[in-house]
Design a protein around this motif. Structure first.
Motif, PDB file in Angstrom:
ATOM      1  N   ILE A   1      49.250  22.872  66.778  1.00 51.96           N
ATOM      2  CA  ILE A   1      49.181  24.313  66.500  1.00 51.96           C
ATOM      3  C   ILE A   1      48.877  25.039  67.797  1.00 51.96           C
ATOM      4  O   ILE A   1      47.894  24.738  68.474  1.00 51.96           O
ATOM      5  CB  ILE A   1      48.084  24.650  65.472  1.00 51.96           C
ATOM      6  CG1 ILE A   1      48.218  23.783  64.220  1.00 51.96           C
ATOM      7  CG2 ILE A   1      48.134  26.143  65.111  1.00 51.96           C
ATOM      8  CD1 ILE A   1      47.095  24.017  63.206  1.00 51.96           C
ATOM      9  N   ASP A   2      49.724  25.996  68.146  1.00 49.20           N
ATOM     10  CA  ASP A   2      49.553  26.693  69.416  1.00 49.20           C
ATOM     11  C   ASP A   2      48.222  27.423  69.481  1.00 49.20           C
ATOM     12  O   ASP A   2      47.739  27.976  68.498  1.00 49.20           O
ATOM     13  CB  ASP A   2      50.696  27.684  69.628  1.00 49.20           C
ATOM     14  CG  ASP A   2      50.662  28.244  71.037  1.00 49.20           C
ATOM     15  OD1 ASP A   2      50.945  27.469  71.966  1.00 49.20           O
ATOM     16  OD2 ASP A   2      50.309  29.434  71.211  1.00 49.20           O
ATOM     17  N   GLN A   3      47.683  27.451  70.688  1.00 49.23           N
ATOM     18  CA  GLN A   3      46.364  28.064  70.860  1.00 49.23           C
ATOM     19  C   GLN A   3      46.343  29.559  70.541  1.00 49.23           C
ATOM     20  O   GLN A   3      45.300  30.104  70.210  1.00 49.23           O
ATOM     21  CB  GLN A   3      45.819  27.794  72.262  1.00 49.23           C
ATOM     22  CG  GLN A   3      46.717  28.240  73.386  1.00 49.23           C
ATOM     23  CD  GLN A   3      46.216  27.700  74.730  1.00 49.23           C
ATOM     24  OE1 GLN A   3      45.849  26.534  74.861  1.00 49.23           O
ATOM     25  NE2 GLN A   3      46.190  28.553  75.725  1.00 49.23           N
TER      26      GLN A   3
ATOM     27  N   LEU B   1      54.916  17.841  68.735  1.00 49.70           N
ATOM     28  CA  LEU B   1      55.631  19.089  69.030  1.00 49.70           C
ATOM     29  C   LEU B   1      54.605  20.129  69.458  1.00 49.70           C
ATOM     30  O   LEU B   1      53.798  20.593  68.647  1.00 49.70           O
ATOM     31  CB  LEU B   1      56.441  19.546  67.818  1.00 49.70           C
ATOM     32  CG  LEU B   1      57.426  20.701  68.048  1.00 49.70           C
ATOM     33  CD1 LEU B   1      58.443  20.390  69.136  1.00 49.70           C
ATOM     34  CD2 LEU B   1      58.144  21.065  66.749  1.00 49.70           C
ATOM     35  N   ASP B   2      54.638  20.432  70.756  1.00 49.39           N
ATOM     36  CA  ASP B   2      53.644  21.311  71.393  1.00 49.39           C
ATOM     37  C   ASP B   2      53.931  22.776  71.059  1.00 49.39           C
ATOM     38  O   ASP B   2      55.065  23.127  70.720  1.00 49.39           O
ATOM     39  CB  ASP B   2      53.740  21.108  72.919  1.00 49.39           C
ATOM     40  CG  ASP B   2      52.467  21.507  73.649  1.00 49.39           C
ATOM     41  OD1 ASP B   2      51.537  22.028  73.015  1.00 49.39           O
ATOM     42  OD2 ASP B   2      52.414  21.288  74.868  1.00 49.39           O
ATOM     43  N   ASP B   3      52.905  23.608  71.180  1.00 49.84           N
ATOM     44  CA  ASP B   3      53.047  25.060  70.999  1.00 49.84           C
ATOM     45  C   ASP B   3      53.669  25.406  69.654  1.00 49.84           C
ATOM     46  O   ASP B   3      54.436  26.379  69.548  1.00 49.84           O
ATOM     47  CB  ASP B   3      53.895  25.673  72.138  1.00 49.84           C
ATOM     48  CG  ASP B   3      53.313  25.358  73.513  1.00 49.84           C
ATOM     49  OD1 ASP B   3      52.113  25.065  73.600  1.00 49.84           O
ATOM     50  OD2 ASP B   3      54.070  25.406  74.506  1.00 49.84           O
ATOM     51  N   PHE B   4      53.341  24.617  68.643  1.00 49.87           N
ATOM     52  CA  PHE B   4      53.995  24.800  67.350  1.00 49.87           C
ATOM     53  C   PHE B   4      53.724  26.189  66.776  1.00 49.87           C
ATOM     54  O   PHE B   4      52.592  26.653  66.748  1.00 49.87           O
ATOM     55  CB  PHE B   4      53.557  23.732  66.341  1.00 49.87           C
ATOM     56  CG  PHE B   4      54.313  23.827  65.044  1.00 49.87           C
ATOM     57  CD1 PHE B   4      55.607  23.348  64.962  1.00 49.87           C
ATOM     58  CD2 PHE B   4      53.755  24.461  63.952  1.00 49.87           C
ATOM     59  CE1 PHE B   4      56.332  23.471  63.780  1.00 49.87           C
ATOM     60  CE2 PHE B   4      54.466  24.595  62.767  1.00 49.87           C
ATOM     61  CZ  PHE B   4      55.760  24.097  62.692  1.00 49.87           C
TER      62      PHE B   4
ATOM     63  N   ALA C   1      44.990  20.869  66.591  1.00 48.81           N
ATOM     64  CA  ALA C   1      44.866  22.270  66.998  1.00 48.81           C
ATOM     65  C   ALA C   1      44.422  22.310  68.452  1.00 48.81           C
ATOM     66  O   ALA C   1      43.526  21.567  68.849  1.00 48.81           O
ATOM     67  CB  ALA C   1      43.857  22.983  66.120  1.00 48.81           C
ATOM     68  N   GLU C   2      45.065  23.145  69.268  1.00 42.35           N
ATOM     69  CA  GLU C   2      44.632  23.309  70.662  1.00 42.35           C
ATOM     70  C   GLU C   2      43.952  24.666  70.810  1.00 42.35           C
ATOM     71  O   GLU C   2      44.128  25.556  69.978  1.00 42.35           O
ATOM     72  CB  GLU C   2      45.808  23.156  71.639  1.00 42.35           C
ATOM     73  CG  GLU C   2      46.825  24.280  71.571  1.00 42.35           C
ATOM     74  CD  GLU C   2      47.961  24.132  72.595  1.00 42.35           C
ATOM     75  OE1 GLU C   2      47.935  23.231  73.435  1.00 42.35           O
ATOM     76  OE2 GLU C   2      48.888  24.952  72.509  1.00 42.35           O
ATOM     77  N   GLY C   3      43.155  24.814  71.857  1.00 42.70           N
ATOM     78  CA  GLY C   3      42.486  26.099  72.092  1.00 42.70           C
ATOM     79  C   GLY C   3      41.304  26.342  71.165  1.00 42.70           C
ATOM     80  O   GLY C   3      40.969  27.484  70.873  1.00 42.70           O
TER      81      GLY C   3
HETATM   82 CA    CA Z   1      50.341  23.692  74.014  1.00 48.47          CA
END
Ligand code: CA
Ligand code: C2E
Ligand code: CA
Ligand code: CA
Length: 279
Positions: free
Chosen positions: A201-203, A178-181, A235-237
Motif C-alpha cells: 500500500i503506497d505511503q 507490487l510497489d506503490d499500490f 503498508a509502507e510509510g
Molecule cells: Ca513504495
C-alpha cells in the motif's frame, strides 16, 4: 541553451544553461559511481503484526564525492533516462544477494527476507532472468529470501512477456511485491493477471490515515481485497502509533515505516532485528 525567439533572434538563458550543465555533470559522475564504489545500500526493516522484524527493503544511497549525499529521488530518474539504471540495478541485486548470504550465516538473521526495487527498464532487459539467476548462484543466496518490488510502470508494453518472466523467476523461488499500490490508474487490472505474492500500500494513503477518512476507507478496502485474493499486504510509510493501530485492526500482514525504523546500515539492521518488537 540557445533559444530562438519568435522574431528569429537567438538568445541565451543562463538559468536553463546552468541546469543543463548540472545535469550533464551529474550524468557523467553517475557513470563513474559504480567503479568508484560510491553506492551503498541501506535497509529499512519490515515487521509483522507483533512488531517483529521479518525482513527489510534495500534502498540505494549515493555518496557523491563533492556534492555529498544525492537522493535516489534525483538520480534514479536520471539513471532511468540514460539507461544507467541497468548496471546500477545489477549492482543493487548483487549487493543484496551478498547481504542475504551474510544474514543466512547468522542464527539471528537467517530468517530475514530482502526486498529489492527493480526499475521497469531493468526488468525488461532480455537477460534479466539470467542475470538474477547468475547472481543467486554466484553469491549462494537463497532465492526464497529475495523479493522483487515492481511498479505498474513495469507492465507498460507486452504484459504477457512480463508475466512469463515473472513465472520464470518464481520457479527459482523469487517472490514479487507490487510497489506503490493504488497510485497507478489500472492497479486492479494487474492484480488479476500478475503472479504476485504481495501488494504494498503506497505511503500516500498511509501517512494521512489519522486524519483522512477517505484514506481509511481505501486502506481498509485494499487490505480486504488482498485477503480475498490470497495476497500478502504490506503498508509502507507507517509513521505513528495511530497508523499502526488502524492497519493492525484491519489485519494488514506487514508494516514498514519511520515508526519502526528509518533506513539504516547493514550493521545497524542486524542490531534492530535483535531488539524487542516495537509495540
Ligand atoms: Ca513504495
Ligand atoms: P520506494 O520504493 O517507494 O521507497 C520508499 C521510500 O520511502 C524510501 O525513500 C524510504 O526511505 C521512504 N520512507 C520509509 N519510511 C517512511 C515513512 O515512514 N514516511 C515517509 N514519508 N517516507 C518513508 P528513498 O530511500 O529516498 O527512496 C526513494 C525511491 O527511490 C524509492 O521509493 C524507489 O522508488 C527508489 N529507489 C530506492 N532505491 C532503489 C534501488 O535500489 N533501485 C531502484 N530502481 N529504485 C530505488
Ligand atoms: Ca519500494
Ligand atoms: Ca512511493
Amino acid at each position: 541553451a540557445k533559444l530562438t525567439s519568435p522574431n528569429g533572434l537567438r538568445f541565451y538563458d543562463p538559468a536553463v544553461q546552468a541546469e543543463l550543465e548540472a545535469r550533464t555533470s551529474l550524468e557523467h559522475d553517475l557513470r563513474l559511481a559504480i567503479e568508484r564504489q560510491e553506492f551503498v545500500l541501506v535497509y529499512q526493516s519490515q515487521v509483522d503484526s507483533l512488531g517483529r522484524t521479518i525482513g527489510a527493503e534495500a534502498l540505494i544511497r549515493w555518496e557523491h564525492p563533492r556534492n555529498g549525499f544525492v537522493s535516489p529521488g534525483t538520480f534514479i530518474p536520471l539513471a532511468e533516462e540514460t539507461g544507467l539504471i541497468v548496471p546500477i540495478g545489477n549492482w543493487v541485486l548483487e549487493a543484496a544477494c551478498e547481504q542475504l548470504v551474510a544474514w543466512a550465516n547468522d542464527e539471528h538473521t537467517k530468517h530475514l527476507t530482502l526486498a529489492v526495487n527493480v526499475s521497469a527498464i531493468q526488468f525488461q532487459q532480455p537477460d534479466f532472468v539470467d542475470t538474477v539467476c547468475a547472481m543467486l548462484t554466484k553469491s549462494g543466496a537463497s532465492a526464497h529470501r529475495l523479493k522483487l518490488e515492481l511498479t505498474e510502470s513495469t507492465m507498460i508494453g507486452k504484459v504477457d512477456n512480463i508475466i512469463a518472466r515473472m513465472h520464470q523467476l518464481k520457479a527459482l523461488g523469487v517472490s514479487f511485491s507490487l510497489d506503490d499500490f493504488g497510485t497507478g490508474y489500472s492497479s486492479l487490472q494487474y492484480l488479476k493477471r500478475l503472479p504476485l505474492d504481495q501488494i504494498k500500500i503506497d505511503q500516500s494513503f498511509v501517512c494521512k490515515l489519522h486524519r483522512d477518512t477517505d484514506d481509511k476507507a481505501i486502506v481498509q478496502t485494499i487490505i480486504a481485497m488482498g485477503h480475498s485474493l490470497g495476497l500478502q499486504v504490506i503498508a509502507e510509510g507507517v509513521e505513528n502509533l495511530e497508523h499502526w493501530r488502524y492497519l493492525n485492526e484491519h489485519q494488514c500482514h506487514a508494516y514498514q515505516g519511520y515508526y519502526f525504523c528509518k533506513p539504516v546500515s547493514a550493521t545497524e539492521m542486524v542490531l534492530r532485528s535483535l531488539a524487542p518488537p516495537r509495540m
